[in-house]
Every structure is written in structure tokens, then in C-alpha cells.
Design a protein around this motif. Structure first.
Motif, PDB file in Angstrom:
ATOM      1  N   SER A  86       0.770  -1.213   0.063  1.00 43.32           N
ATOM      2  CA  SER A  86      -0.265  -0.090  -0.062  1.00 43.32           C
ATOM      3  C   SER A  86       1.005   1.274   0.005  1.00 43.32           C
ATOM      4  O   SER A  86       0.453   2.263  -0.337  1.00 43.32           O
ATOM      5  N   LYS A  87       2.151   1.066   0.414  1.00 42.34           N
ATOM      6  CA  LYS A  87       3.003   2.219   0.103  1.00 42.34           C
ATOM      7  C   LYS A  87       4.570   1.538   0.448  1.00 42.34           C
ATOM      8  O   LYS A  87       4.512   0.397   0.570  1.00 42.34           O
ATOM      9  N   ASN A  88       5.379   2.624   0.367  1.00 43.60           N
ATOM     10  CA  ASN A  88       6.851   2.031   0.490  1.00 43.60           C
ATOM     11  C   ASN A  88       7.214   1.504   1.691  1.00 43.60           C
ATOM     12  O   ASN A  88       7.164   2.396   2.823  1.00 43.60           O
ATOM     13  N   PHE A  89       7.632   0.312   2.352  1.00 40.58           N
ATOM     14  CA  PHE A  89       7.707  -0.295   3.327  1.00 40.58           C
ATOM     15  C   PHE A  89       9.472  -0.665   3.159  1.00 40.58           C
ATOM     16  O   PHE A  89       9.967  -1.032   4.365  1.00 40.58           O
ATOM     17  N   GLY A  90       9.983  -0.558   2.061  1.00 37.94           N
ATOM     18  CA  GLY A  90      11.531  -1.077   2.094  1.00 37.94           C
ATOM     19  C   GLY A  90      11.794  -2.436   1.889  1.00 37.94           C
ATOM     20  O   GLY A  90      10.975  -3.178   1.884  1.00 37.94           O
ATOM     21  N   LYS A  91      13.071  -2.316   1.139  1.00 38.57           N
ATOM     22  CA  LYS A  91      13.217  -3.853   0.756  1.00 38.57           C
ATOM     23  C   LYS A  91      13.421  -4.882   1.413  1.00 38.57           C
ATOM     24  O   LYS A  91      12.698  -5.933   1.031  1.00 38.57           O
ATOM     25  N   ALA A 146      19.935   3.840  -8.041  1.00 40.02           N
ATOM     26  CA  ALA A 146      19.896   2.726  -6.581  1.00 40.02           C
ATOM     27  C   ALA A 146      19.047   3.681  -5.831  1.00 40.02           C
ATOM     28  O   ALA A 146      19.439   4.843  -5.461  1.00 40.02           O
ATOM     29  N   SER A 147      18.254   2.958  -5.322  1.00 40.68           N
ATOM     30  CA  SER A 147      17.251   3.757  -4.131  1.00 40.68           C
ATOM     31  C   SER A 147      18.019   3.916  -2.725  1.00 40.68           C
ATOM     32  O   SER A 147      17.627   4.362  -1.812  1.00 40.68           O
ATOM     33  N   TYR A 148      19.273   3.099  -2.608  1.00 37.21           N
ATOM     34  CA  TYR A 148      20.223   3.232  -1.319  1.00 37.21           C
ATOM     35  C   TYR A 148      21.051   4.294  -1.454  1.00 37.21           C
ATOM     36  O   TYR A 148      22.037   4.121  -2.195  1.00 37.21           O
ATOM     37  N   SER A 149      20.881   5.431  -0.956  1.00 37.56           N
ATOM     38  CA  SER A 149      21.976   6.480  -0.729  1.00 37.56           C
ATOM     39  C   SER A 149      23.059   6.186   0.356  1.00 37.56           C
ATOM     40  O   SER A 149      22.643   5.052   1.158  1.00 37.56           O
ATOM     41  N   THR A 150      24.010   6.846   0.484  1.00 39.62           N
ATOM     42  CA  THR A 150      25.054   6.481   1.454  1.00 39.62           C
ATOM     43  C   THR A 150      24.250   6.762   3.014  1.00 39.62           C
ATOM     44  O   THR A 150      24.424   5.687   3.672  1.00 39.62           O
ATOM     45  N   LYS A 151      23.249   7.489   2.860  1.00 45.23           N
ATOM     46  CA  LYS A 151      22.686   7.827   4.188  1.00 45.23           C
ATOM     47  C   LYS A 151      21.717   6.580   4.559  1.00 45.23           C
ATOM     48  O   LYS A 151      21.677   6.076   5.861  1.00 45.23           O
ATOM     49  N   LYS A 152      20.956   6.016   3.690  1.00 47.96           N
ATOM     50  CA  LYS A 152      20.393   4.819   3.580  1.00 47.96           C
ATOM     51  C   LYS A 152      21.014   3.563   4.116  1.00 47.96           C
ATOM     52  O   LYS A 152      20.689   2.866   5.024  1.00 47.96           O
TER      53      LYS A 152
END
Ligand code: UDP
Ligand code: MG
Length: 318
Positions: free
Chosen positions: A71-76, A207-213
Motif C-alpha cells: 500500500s506504500k513503500n515499506f523498504g526492501k 539505486a534507491s540506497y543512498s549513502t545515508k540509507k
């Protein structure tokens, strides 16, 4: 196609409309060659592009393709978890949608499984286009993690991995919210085997993973798989208390009982300093003890569901 399949492929997908068709055709080509029954579960993790429509288009041609839509973004991590919950195959493989995990290696993974390994893990040798921080950061992470956590994560190990149905069954019993899928699979034990691969560059998109993520992911791994950070200050406190106690006793004996034979001329404020450090040590140590209880609560508390499926866009029996 959902009953009696050998291989379930779980593909977490967040804004991958361009990559999904490429990956799908690559997978088909490989699976045709080895002739296995399969299902491909695309888990749409709240994409804002046309990922859902793209998967639905593929579904029209291939009944082995399934779609779970959040229903929304919950993460990989939640996306892979959901895929593992619903997979029906004898073996389940996770593979990224962006093409960085080469589907051509799938037969190799299955061979390792046929040799009796319950978990087959893809180890990433190099990742072209990966920055300095990401590469060295992950090396440092593995070194510290393995030292502190009490169990071993293999450096370079990825989500590109195969698990047997028996591992899936145990994985699906895990309830924690703060989760790293590959870490939990590692934690489960079972016989493991490794396959090295070169991570290709992302086919398209960012890539959806930034350094911060990624930093958040690294810290998350510590929180969710080890209580070391929670206990750390407790140990520091105990150490400070012990040291200041020794210094305190030394001062007491040297200064007040033996009348300063070493001529240290300790002032009152120095003694007070030692007393304060001693007390800070006690406070930290008791926080450490509290942390033990907090960690127990943390392990027990579970409220919210791990993810929410949007049934109108999914074709799994949720
Ligand atoms: N992904 C996801 N949800 C997210 C972020 C990423 O499902 O919130 C998926 C993404 O579509 C891809 C995989 O997870 O299939 C790996 O993500 P990405 O390529 O962004 O990260 P990498 O691990 O390559 O840095
Ligand atoms: Mg990627």
C-alpha cells in the motif's frame, strides 16, 4: 502454476518499470534452458512509476508471474520478507529487479542446493560504479559486526541467495520489525554454500540506497541482530567504576593512612574528582543492567503488521 513449483523467485521492486521486463526475459531464457517449474513473485514496494502495470502486462502472458503490491513503500527488507511469506516453491531465490544480480547464475545456485546445501549465498566480488565509501564502508562494517555480534556474516554476502523450503518455514516464524532479511537468514543457521559473482551495473534508474540509507542499514543490522550497542556503555561504566575504585583505595591508603610517603600532595578536589568518576561509573553500569531488561522487552514487543498488502493490485492468496 502455483502448486508444485520447484523454484520461486522473489523480486523486490521499487520504481523498476524499465528493469522488470529486461529481468523477466533474462530469467525466462535461463529457466527454459534448465527446464524447471517456477513462479516469479514481483513485490511492488509502493512504486510511484508504472511497475505494477508492467508486471500486470507480463502476467497476461505468463501465469507463473505473481504480484504482491504494498500500500506504500515499506523498504526492501519488507518486500523480500513478503515474497518469502508467499513463495510456494521447493526452493526460493531472491533477486534484485535492477539486473545487478545476474540471473544466468540461477542454475549454479540450484546445483549447490542439489548437493544438499540449504542456503546458497551470492558473494559480491566487485560492484562497478560503486563509490569508495560504499566499498570500504561495507568492509569495515563486516569486520566490526562479526567481532561484536557473536555470529559470522560473510563479507560481500548479498540478498542474491537461494533458500530451501525448510529454511523459509523457519524464516516465516520470525516476527521482528527491525529486520535485515539476509541477516535473519544467516542467523537461522543451516548448511551454507557460497557463489561468487560480479555485480553488474544497474540496468536503469537510480539505486534507491543512498549513502545515508546504507548507513542506516548498517546501524539497523547492529540493533536488530545484536545487543552489543545497548550493553556497550554498561561495560564502560563497570570499567570506570573498577578503575576509580582502585585509584580511590590507593589514595586512601597512600594519603590518609600512610601520610603520603610518595609525596603526591593530593588535593581535596582531586579526591572529589575520583569520587565523581566512581559515581558516574556506577550510573553507567546500572544503565547497562537496565539495557539488559530493555533488550528483553525489545525482543518481545510486536504490534504492527510487517507490511500491508493492497489486495486490489495483488494476485496472491493474502
Ligand atoms: N527496493 C525495494 N524497496 C526500496 C528500495 C529498493 O524493493 O525501498 C528494491 C529495488 O527495486 C531493487 C532492490 O531492492 O530491486 C535493490 O535496491 P537498489 O538497487 O536500490 O539497491 P542496491 O542494493 O543495489 O544499492
Ligand atoms: Mg541495485
Amino acid at each position: 502454476m502455483s502448486k508444485g513449483v520447484l523454484l520461486s523467485l522473489v523480486v523486490p521492486s521499487h520504481n523498476e518499470e524499465l528493469n522488470v521486463p529486461i529481468l523477466y526475459s533474462e530469467i525466462c531464457k535461463v529457466l527454459e534452458e534448465i527446464n524447471v517449474t517456477y513462479e516469479i513473485i514481483f513485490v511492488d514496494d509502493g512504486s510511484t512509476d508504472n511497475t505494477i502495470e508492467t508486471v500486470k502486462k507480463i502476467q497476461k502472458k505468463d501465469s507463473g508471474v505473481r504480484l504482491i503490491s504494498f500500500s506504500k513503500n515499506f523498504g526492501k527488507e519488507m518486500a523480500t520478507t513478503a515474497g518469502l511469506h508467499f513463495a510456494t516453491g521447493e526452493i526460493i531465490m531472491m533477486i534484485d529487479a535492477d539486473g545487478q544480480h545476474p540471473p544466468q547464475l540461477i542454475p549454479k545456485f540450484i546445483d549447490e542446493w542439489r548437493k544438499g546445501n540449504k542456503i546458497v549465498i551470492g558473494l559480491r566480488d566487485s560492484n562497478k560504479g560503486e563509490g569508495f565509501i560504499k566499498r570500504y564502508g561495507s568492509r569495515i562494517f563486516y569486520r566490526i559486526f562479526n567481532r561484536l555480534s557473536g555470529f559470522k556474516l560473510e563479507p560481500g554476502s548479498t540478498d542474491f541467495r537461494l533458500i530451501d523450503k525448510s529454511v523459509q518455514k523457519e524464516f516465516n516464524k520470525l516476527t521482528e520489525h527491525n529486520r535485515i532479511t539476509r541477516g535473519l537468514i544467516d542467523w537461522l543457521g543451516f548448511s551454507k554454500s557460497y557463489i561468487h559473482f560480479n555485480a553488474r551495473e544497474r540496468q536503469s534508474g537510480q539505486a534507491s540506497y543512498s549513502t545515508k540509507k546504507l548507513l542506516k542499514l548498517a546501524f539497523n543490522s547492529f540493533y536488530s541482530l545484536s545487543f552489543a550497542p545497548l550493553y556497550f556503555f554498561g561495560y564502560v561504566g563497570a570499567l570506570i567504576t573498577a578503575l576509580s575504585l582502585l585509584v580511590g583505595i590507593f589514595v586512601l591508603v597512600e594519603q590518609y593512612m600512610l601520610s603520603d610517603p610518595l609525596n603526591l600532595n593530593m588535593t581535596g578536589s582531586a579526591s572529589l574528582g575520583i569520587l565523581i568518576v566512581f559515581l558516574i561509573g556506577i550510573v553507567l553500569a546500572s544503565e547497562g543492567i537496565m539495557s539488559v531488561y530493555i533488550s528483553k522487552i525489545y525482543s518481545e514487543v510486536n504490534g504492527k503488521p510487517l507490511y500491508v498488502v493492497d489486495p486490489s493490485n495483488s494476485n496472491i492468496d493474502a
